[in-house]
Design a protein around this motif. Structure first.
Motif, PDB file in Angstrom:
ATOM      1  N   GLU A  62     -10.078 -25.673  32.921  1.00 26.58           N
ATOM      2  CA  GLU A  62      -9.469 -24.671  32.056  1.00 26.58           C
ATOM      3  C   GLU A  62      -9.578 -25.068  30.585  1.00 26.58           C
ATOM      4  OE1 GLU A  62      -7.987 -25.985  34.772  1.00 26.58           O
ATOM      5  OE2 GLU A  62      -8.167 -24.249  36.089  1.00 26.58           O
ATOM      6  N   GLU A  63      -9.353 -26.336  30.281  1.00 27.11           N
ATOM      7  CA  GLU A  63      -9.453 -26.797  28.893  1.00 27.11           C
ATOM      8  C   GLU A  63     -10.894 -26.741  28.392  1.00 27.11           C
ATOM      9  OE1 GLU A  63      -5.872 -30.072  28.603  1.00 27.11           O
ATOM     10  OE2 GLU A  63      -7.648 -30.557  29.818  1.00 27.11           O
ATOM     11  N   PHE A  64     -11.821 -27.196  29.232  1.00 22.75           N
ATOM     12  CA  PHE A  64     -13.234 -27.202  28.839  1.00 22.75           C
ATOM     13  C   PHE A  64     -13.717 -25.787  28.555  1.00 22.75           C
ATOM     14  CE2 PHE A  64     -15.423 -31.354  29.851  1.00 22.75           C
ATOM     15  CZ  PHE A  64     -16.220 -31.341  28.725  1.00 22.75           C
ATOM     16  N   THR A  65     -13.422 -24.865  29.457  1.00 22.89           N
ATOM     17  CA  THR A  65     -13.981 -23.522  29.343  1.00 22.89           C
ATOM     18  C   THR A  65     -13.246 -22.655  28.323  1.00 22.89           C
ATOM     19  OG1 THR A  65     -12.711 -22.782  31.270  1.00 22.89           O
ATOM     20  CG2 THR A  65     -14.975 -23.550  31.659  1.00 22.89           C
ATOM     21  N   ASP A  66     -12.335 -23.256  27.599  1.00 20.16           N
ATOM     22  CA  ASP A  66     -11.650 -22.572  26.500  1.00 20.16           C
ATOM     23  C   ASP A  66     -11.938 -23.279  25.175  1.00 20.16           C
ATOM     24  OD1 ASP A  66      -9.907 -20.540  25.533  1.00 20.16           O
ATOM     25  OD2 ASP A  66      -8.265 -22.001  25.438  1.00 20.16           O
ATOM     26  N   MET A  67     -12.923 -24.176  25.159  1.00 20.98           N
ATOM     27  CA  MET A  67     -13.169 -25.042  24.008  1.00 20.98           C
ATOM     28  C   MET A  67     -14.535 -24.760  23.376  1.00 20.98           C
ATOM     29  SD  MET A  67     -13.033 -29.204  23.957  1.00 20.98           S
ATOM     30  CE  MET A  67     -14.636 -29.619  24.594  1.00 20.98           C
ATOM     31  N   PRO A  68     -14.568 -24.585  22.052  1.00 15.93           N
ATOM     32  CA  PRO A  68     -15.871 -24.507  21.383  1.00 15.93           C
ATOM     33  C   PRO A  68     -16.632 -25.816  21.588  1.00 15.93           C
ATOM     34  CG  PRO A  68     -14.124 -23.751  19.920  1.00 15.93           C
ATOM     35  CD  PRO A  68     -13.458 -24.375  21.124  1.00 15.93           C
ATOM     36  N   SER A  69     -17.921 -25.718  21.883  1.00 15.30           N
ATOM     37  CA  SER A  69     -18.701 -26.911  22.204  1.00 15.30           C
ATOM     38  C   SER A  69     -18.790 -27.885  21.035  1.00 15.30           C
ATOM     39  CB  SER A  69     -20.095 -26.524  22.685  1.00 15.30           C
ATOM     40  OG  SER A  69     -20.797 -25.817  21.691  1.00 15.30           O
ATOM     41  N   ARG A  70     -18.657 -27.408  19.804  1.00 15.88           N
ATOM     42  CA  ARG A  70     -18.718 -28.307  18.642  1.00 15.88           C
ATOM     43  C   ARG A  70     -17.611 -29.362  18.693  1.00 15.88           C
ATOM     44  NH1 ARG A  70     -14.524 -26.570  15.552  1.00 15.88           N
ATOM     45  NH2 ARG A  70     -14.046 -24.371  15.844  1.00 15.88           N
ATOM     46  N   LEU A  71     -16.511 -29.065  19.399  1.00 17.55           N
ATOM     47  CA  LEU A  71     -15.396 -30.010  19.450  1.00 17.55           C
ATOM     48  C   LEU A  71     -15.671 -31.206  20.354  1.00 17.55           C
ATOM     49  CD1 LEU A  71     -12.347 -27.573  19.458  1.00 17.55           C
ATOM     50  CD2 LEU A  71     -13.414 -28.769  17.521  1.00 17.55           C
ATOM     51  N   SER A  72     -16.822 -31.225  21.026  1.00 14.94           N
ATOM     52  CA  SER A  72     -17.177 -32.394  21.834  1.00 14.94           C
ATOM     53  C   SER A  72     -17.560 -33.581  20.956  1.00 14.94           C
ATOM     54  CB  SER A  72     -18.329 -32.067  22.788  1.00 14.94           C
ATOM     55  OG  SER A  72     -19.514 -31.802  22.062  1.00 14.94           O
ATOM     56  N   ALA A  73     -17.845 -33.313  19.686  1.00 15.10           N
ATOM     57  CA  ALA A  73     -18.179 -34.379  18.727  1.00 15.10           C
ATOM     58  C   ALA A  73     -17.163 -34.333  17.586  1.00 15.10           C
ATOM     59  CB  ALA A  73     -19.589 -34.181  18.178  1.00 15.10           C
ATOM     60  N   SER A  74     -16.849 -35.492  17.033  1.00 14.89           N
ATOM     61  CA  SER A  74     -15.914 -35.541  15.913  1.00 14.89           C
ATOM     62  C   SER A  74     -16.541 -34.877  14.686  1.00 14.89           C
ATOM     63  CB  SER A  74     -15.544 -36.992  15.592  1.00 14.89           C
ATOM     64  OG  SER A  74     -16.665 -37.658  15.048  1.00 14.89           O
ATOM     65  N   SER A  75     -15.723 -34.556  13.714  1.00 16.97           N
ATOM     66  CA  SER A  75     -16.234 -33.900  12.496  1.00 16.97           C
ATOM     67  C   SER A  75     -17.269 -34.772  11.793  1.00 16.97           C
ATOM     68  CB  SER A  75     -15.079 -33.548  11.557  1.00 16.97           C
ATOM     69  OG  SER A  75     -14.357 -34.708  11.214  1.00 16.97           O
ATOM     70  N   GLN A  76     -17.141 -36.102  11.891  1.00 21.27           N
ATOM     71  CA  GLN A  76     -18.112 -37.006  11.273  1.00 21.27           C
ATOM     72  C   GLN A  76     -19.460 -36.985  11.990  1.00 21.27           C
ATOM     73  OE1 GLN A  76     -15.046 -37.813  12.307  1.00 21.27           O
ATOM     74  NE2 GLN A  76     -14.075 -39.316  10.991  1.00 21.27           N
ATOM     75  N   ARG A  77     -19.509 -36.474  13.210  1.00 15.46           N
ATOM     76  CA  ARG A  77     -20.742 -36.469  14.015  1.00 15.46           C
ATOM     77  C   ARG A  77     -21.385 -35.089  14.112  1.00 15.46           C
ATOM     78  NH1 ARG A  77     -20.753 -41.720  13.481  1.00 15.46           N
ATOM     79  NH2 ARG A  77     -19.070 -42.743  14.596  1.00 15.46           N
ATOM     80  N   GLN A  78     -20.817 -34.095  13.421  1.00 21.45           N
ATOM     81  CA  GLN A  78     -21.316 -32.730  13.548  1.00 21.45           C
ATOM     82  C   GLN A  78     -22.751 -32.552  13.075  1.00 21.45           C
ATOM     83  OE1 GLN A  78     -19.970 -29.944  15.119  1.00 21.45           O
ATOM     84  NE2 GLN A  78     -18.616 -31.563  15.875  1.00 21.45           N
ATOM     85  N   ASP A  79     -23.136 -33.209  12.000  1.00 18.78           N
ATOM     86  CA  ASP A  79     -24.505 -33.042  11.499  1.00 18.78           C
ATOM     87  C   ASP A  79     -25.519 -33.468  12.555  1.00 18.78           C
ATOM     88  OD1 ASP A  79     -23.593 -32.044   9.113  1.00 18.78           O
ATOM     89  OD2 ASP A  79     -23.881 -33.914   7.998  1.00 18.78           O
ATOM     90  N   ASP A  80     -25.282 -34.596  13.205  1.00 21.33           N
ATOM     91  CA  ASP A  80     -26.178 -35.081  14.255  1.00 21.33           C
ATOM     92  C   ASP A  80     -26.215 -34.109  15.428  1.00 21.33           C
ATOM     93  OD1 ASP A  80     -27.745 -37.180  15.727  1.00 21.33           O
ATOM     94  OD2 ASP A  80     -25.923 -37.199  16.963  1.00 21.33           O
ATOM     95  N   ARG A  81     -25.048 -33.670  15.884  1.00 19.33           N
ATOM     96  CA  ARG A  81     -24.968 -32.735  17.005  1.00 19.33           C
ATOM     97  C   ARG A  81     -25.649 -31.417  16.654  1.00 19.33           C
ATOM     98  NH1 ARG A  81     -22.571 -28.299  18.089  1.00 19.33           N
ATOM     99  NH2 ARG A  81     -22.240 -27.703  20.224  1.00 19.33           N
ATOM    100  N   ASP A  82     -25.358 -30.888  15.482  1.00 19.13           N
ATOM    101  CA  ASP A  82     -25.940 -29.609  15.069  1.00 19.13           C
ATOM    102  C   ASP A  82     -27.460 -29.689  14.967  1.00 19.13           C
ATOM    103  OD1 ASP A  82     -23.349 -28.660  14.962  1.00 19.13           O
ATOM    104  OD2 ASP A  82     -23.233 -28.661  12.772  1.00 19.13           O
ATOM    105  N   ALA A  83     -27.984 -30.802  14.476  1.00 19.75           N
ATOM    106  CA  ALA A  83     -29.443 -30.965  14.375  1.00 19.75           C
ATOM    107  C   ALA A  83     -30.074 -30.966  15.757  1.00 19.75           C
ATOM    108  CB  ALA A  83     -29.781 -32.255  13.623  1.00 19.75           C
ATOM    109  N   PHE A  84     -29.425 -31.613  16.720  1.00 16.96           N
ATOM    110  CA  PHE A  84     -29.940 -31.635  18.088  1.00 16.96           C
ATOM    111  C   PHE A  84     -29.932 -30.231  18.686  1.00 16.96           C
ATOM    112  CE2 PHE A  84     -29.142 -32.586  22.720  1.00 16.96           C
ATOM    113  CZ  PHE A  84     -30.450 -32.960  23.001  1.00 16.96           C
ATOM    114  N   VAL A  85     -28.837 -29.512  18.520  1.00 15.10           N
ATOM    115  CA  VAL A  85     -28.725 -28.154  19.061  1.00 15.10           C
ATOM    116  C   VAL A  85     -29.791 -27.248  18.437  1.00 15.10           C
ATOM    117  CG1 VAL A  85     -27.231 -26.107  19.141  1.00 15.10           C
ATOM    118  CG2 VAL A  85     -26.285 -28.362  19.673  1.00 15.10           C
ATOM    119  N   ARG A  86     -30.017 -27.353  17.134  1.00 17.88           N
ATOM    120  CA  ARG A  86     -31.057 -26.556  16.461  1.00 17.88           C
ATOM    121  C   ARG A  86     -32.447 -26.894  16.996  1.00 17.88           C
ATOM    122  NH1 ARG A  86     -28.063 -27.578  12.031  1.00 17.88           N
ATOM    123  NH2 ARG A  86     -29.458 -29.220  11.325  1.00 17.88           N
TER     124      ARG A  86
END
Length: 143
Positions: A62-86
């Protein structure tokens, strides 16, 4: 499973899965890897997380399926995660990614040997992206 096979040339499910129902059960309960999927849109939300992923991240279904996937990484790691997703969106899939992710209680851990791919319905409509992480390391101190 069909998007993974079409894009990577490799089956996602164990060869012993002979039906779609059996494959779905194996992927959810017995797969030795984490499997996640998020939808489309500007801030995609997870719509699938198998038990391995739930246990590793510390979230319930229930928690997972109500969560934006960006929250799987901390705010300091968003650039890396976003580059991978792109990159996955541009090429259809990517293999071999390693990145830091965050558990429900805020601990970071490495996901390793990640394959991420675009999900398509048979008619070609995009449904989002899915990722498999085959290895992870013990939590590290948040930075």
């Amino acid at each position: 499973m069909s998007s993974h096979l079409a894009l990577t040339g490799r089956p996602l499910c164990s060869p012993r899965c002979v039906s779609l129902d059996e494959a779905a059960r194996w992927l959810y309960t017995d797969a030795p890897f984490g499997l996640l999927a998020h939808g489309t849109g500007p801030d995609p939300t997870y719509f699938y997380a198998n038990r391995t992923a739930q246990q590793r991240f510390g979230y319930s279904w229930e928690e997972f399926t109500d969560m934006p996937s960006r929250l799987s990484a901390s705010s300091q790691r968003q650039d890396d995660r976003d580059a991978f997703v792109r990159s996955v969106h541009e090429h259809g899939f990517a293999d071999g990614y390693t990145g830091l992710r965050r558990t429900k209680n805020g601990e970071e851990f490495w996901i390793k040997d990640v394959t991420m791919w675009d999900l398509f319905e048979p008619a070609g409509t995009s449904r989002g992206q899915a990722a498999v992480f085959r290895d992870w390391s013990p939590p590290v101190q948040p930075s």
